[in-house]
Design an enzyme around this catalytic site. Structure first.
Site: not given
Length: 320
Positions: A183, A131
């Protein structure tokens, strides 16, 4: 303002360390007569005109979820680049199972600085570079991995606990105010809608697309794979390094342990390891007594809790 002492820079000549270890073994095993011949070989090596003025540098990066060692790594990169013509190669011993996008993105950018300076960079993987760890490793000119090390996991994961229903059951209301309709789409205490989930999934897919493009940029062999194999490589799965080589995934260039690799390099190059001395935390008497009573398992649990809280704070996005 609290004064923070800078960490002490440590430079270790690995050739000298290895030579002293060999001498110690020979002396302990009653083979002192062989020591002079080894010394002569070392002197001849140091007088070589070829490669004598070139140094290879070793950096070690042991990654946690936030890639907190990236700051020291950045400083080491600057030091190496300042050595100019005396630097030949850079070897990075990297161990990481992944973490935050921004943390490992920073690490990959620092490795790129070395490549941009026309230095040959080799990443050495003994246990895992998955990863975020692989996001950084793939930037190197060459990826060398031990056969049973874990490689891959080119994907993005997000995990955020939500206690909204529990709060409602207890009669607790939560007010969250934002400026901007995008947001925050998923939070710990707010109610999550399908629209929020879709927006969050899109964020993850955008990061995954950037991750895949990043890997293809530096691992040219992957761009030449069939779409079927490429889909497998970018599925988020991980494998042993041996498996990736046997199946031509293009993630690893060579199978070797870091010790084997460096031992071979030390036959022709002066190899210096650069690190920063870790400070010992000053603890009060209470902390010392408590620390002696608490097992290492507790530290591991606290680290996991801290990591999850940090991931939540970062809106849950992580390369893992």
């Amino acid at each position: 303002m609290k004064h923070v002492e800078p960490k002490k820079l440590v430079v270790t000549n690995l050739n000298e360390v290895r030579q002293k270890q060999i001498w110690a073994v020979l002396k302990e095993s009653g083979q002192e007569d062989k020591v002079p011949s080894i010394v002569d070989r070392i002197k001849k090596f140091n007088k070589k005109e070829t490669n004598n003025n070139k140094y290879a540098y070793v950096l070690t990066f042991n990654g946690d979820m936030r890639a907190t060692e990236a700051e020291d790594f950045s400083k080491a990169v600057t030091i190496i680049m300042s050595s100019g013509e005396y630097c030949g190669e850079v070897f990075i011993k990297l161990t990481s199972g992944g973490g935050t996008v921004n943390g490992y993105g920073l690490l990959s950018s620092e490795i790129k600085r070395l490549r941009d300076a026309n230095l040959k960079v080799t990443v050495l993987i003994d246990q895992v570079a998955a990863s975020g760890g692989y996001l950084a490793a793939c930037v190197a000119d060459e990826v060398v991995a031990a056969p049973f090390s874990y490689i891959g996991s080119i994907g993005v994961v997000s995990s955020i606990p939500n206690i909204n229903r529990l709060l409602k059951e207890k009669g607790v209301s939560v007010e969250e105010h934002t400026a901007g309709d995008k947001k925050r789409n998923i939070t710990m205490m707010g109610e999550t809608t399908d629209e929020d989930r879709n927006a969050h999934k899109k964020d993850l897919e955008n990061i995954h697309a950037q991750f895949k493009s990043h890997v293809e940029t530096y691992r040219k062999d992957i761009s030449e794979l069939s779409e079927e194999i490429k889909s497998e490589v970018f599925s988020g799965a991980y494998w042993t390094a041996q498996h990736t080589v046997d199946n031509n995934y293009g993630l690893v260039d060579r199978l070797s342990t870091s010790e084997e690799f460096l031992a071979e390099k030390m036959k022709a190059l002066n190899v210096l390891e650069i690190s920063f001395e870790k400070k010992k935390e000053k603890k009060g008497i209470f902390a010392k007594v408590l620390g002696s009573l608490v097992s290492g398992a507790t530290d591991e649990i606290l680290e996991k809790v801290e990591t999850r809280l940090y991931q939540t704070f970062m809106n849950g996005k992580g390369l893992n």
